[in-house]
Design an enzyme around this catalytic site. Structure first.
Site, mmCIF file in Angstrom:
data_model
loop_
_atom_site.group_PDB
_atom_site.id
_atom_site.type_symbol
_atom_site.label_atom_id
_atom_site.label_comp_id
_atom_site.label_asym_id
_atom_site.label_seq_id
_atom_site.Cartn_x
_atom_site.Cartn_y
_atom_site.Cartn_z
ATOM 1 C CG HIS A 120 -1.729 1.234 1.382
ATOM 2 N ND1 HIS A 120 -2.610 1.654 0.405
ATOM 3 C CD2 HIS A 120 -1.800 2.150 2.374
ATOM 4 C CE1 HIS A 120 -3.203 2.767 0.806
ATOM 5 N NE2 HIS A 120 -2.731 3.102 1.994
ATOM 6 C CG HIS A 166 -0.265 10.011 -0.147
ATOM 7 N ND1 HIS A 166 -0.778 10.641 0.951
ATOM 8 C CD2 HIS A 166 -1.035 8.904 -0.342
ATOM 9 C CE1 HIS A 166 -1.801 9.952 1.421
ATOM 10 N NE2 HIS A 166 -1.981 8.898 0.666
#
Length: 263
Positions: A120, A166
């Site tokens: 992840h 991100h």
């Protein structure tokens, strides 16, 4: 990729917490089958499960007892409740396969019948707010036999190329092409079973086309491209040394479509 659990598995499902309430119906039915009326799976019944379902023919009662002890088994009744059983499927019973130790499991069932060792935010070197993005954590994950690599893809500042970061944070980006090349180089360093790249897509259509071209040129014949709609996925064995892509339309696209639909 972990050992087969005979129709007790996930494909492309990201599992971060494992509360008993989230256990799929297959897991709950198996637990009921191997537990007593009080909702406890005893050492003896867990031993049966390991032999009959997991096909661990050399499993012993000591192995079953160790699993129960590792997962907070009921000290009075010496057994697992549903949450402990669910958790043990992701560790003791189904650890990542180590090809160096030899593969003795049946790897010819559809891919969706297996647990898959999943990463992840695979590109982050630290926290999700301010760390650097890099291909190094991706390489390290692949060297640990991780089989699913997640990449969040965004336009660069000039809107003419693609970066991995991100989104909407202070994380420093890394070029998508660098990540793809590193995946190609290290994908099968620890295991020959397929690598899945999940793309969290935040791109415009023209940049999506550019990503498709990058992926095709980078992986070439390694890329799994089904010629027609599949009723079920191929097996890990048939997908050795292949790369698969998992993606969906950008959230931004879905949101704008929803807004248009309300007008």
């Amino acid at each position: 990729m972990s050992k087969q659990t005979y129709k007790v598995g996930f494909f492309f499902r990201r599992q971060f917490t494992m509360a008993a309430a989230e256990a799929p119906a297959d897991i709950k039915n198996l637990f009921k089958r191997y537990s007593d009326d009080s909702g406890v799976m005893s050492v003896q019944n867990l031993h049966r499960f390991l032999i009959e379902i997991q096909k661990e023919k050399n499993a012993s009662l000591d192995n079953a007892e160790a699993i129960i002890n590792n997962h907070g088994g009921d000290s009075k009744q010496k057994g697992l409740q549903l949450d402990g059983f669910f958790n043990c499927l992701f560790s003791d019973v189904n650890p990542p396969l180590d090809p160096k130790l030899g593969i003795h499991h049946d790897m010819n069932a559809p891919l969706s019948h297996y647990y898959i060792y999943t990463g992840h935010n695979s590109y982050l070197t630290g926290n999700q707010l301010s760390s650097d993005c890099s291909d190094i954590p991706i390489i390290q994950a692949l060297q640990r036999s991780v089989r699913v690599i997640e990449l969040d893809i965004w336009p660069n500042s000039d809107k003419d190329d693609i970066e991995v970061l991100h989104g909407r944070t202070l994380t420093a980006p890394v070029a998508l092409i660098k990540c793809l090349r590193s995946i190609k180089e290290h994908a099968f360093s620890a295991s020959e079973y397929p690598v899945v790249i999940t793309l969290e897509d935040h791109l415009t259509p023209d940049l999506q086309e550019k990503v498709a071209e990058m992926i095709t040129q980078t992986f070439g014949d390694m890329l799994f491209s089904p010629s027609e709609s599949l009723k079920e996925l191929p097996s890990p064995e048939s997908l050795r040394k292949r790369v698969m892509i998992s993606t969906k339309p950008p959230k931004e696209y879905l949101q704008s479509k929803e807004v248009k639909g309300k007008r």
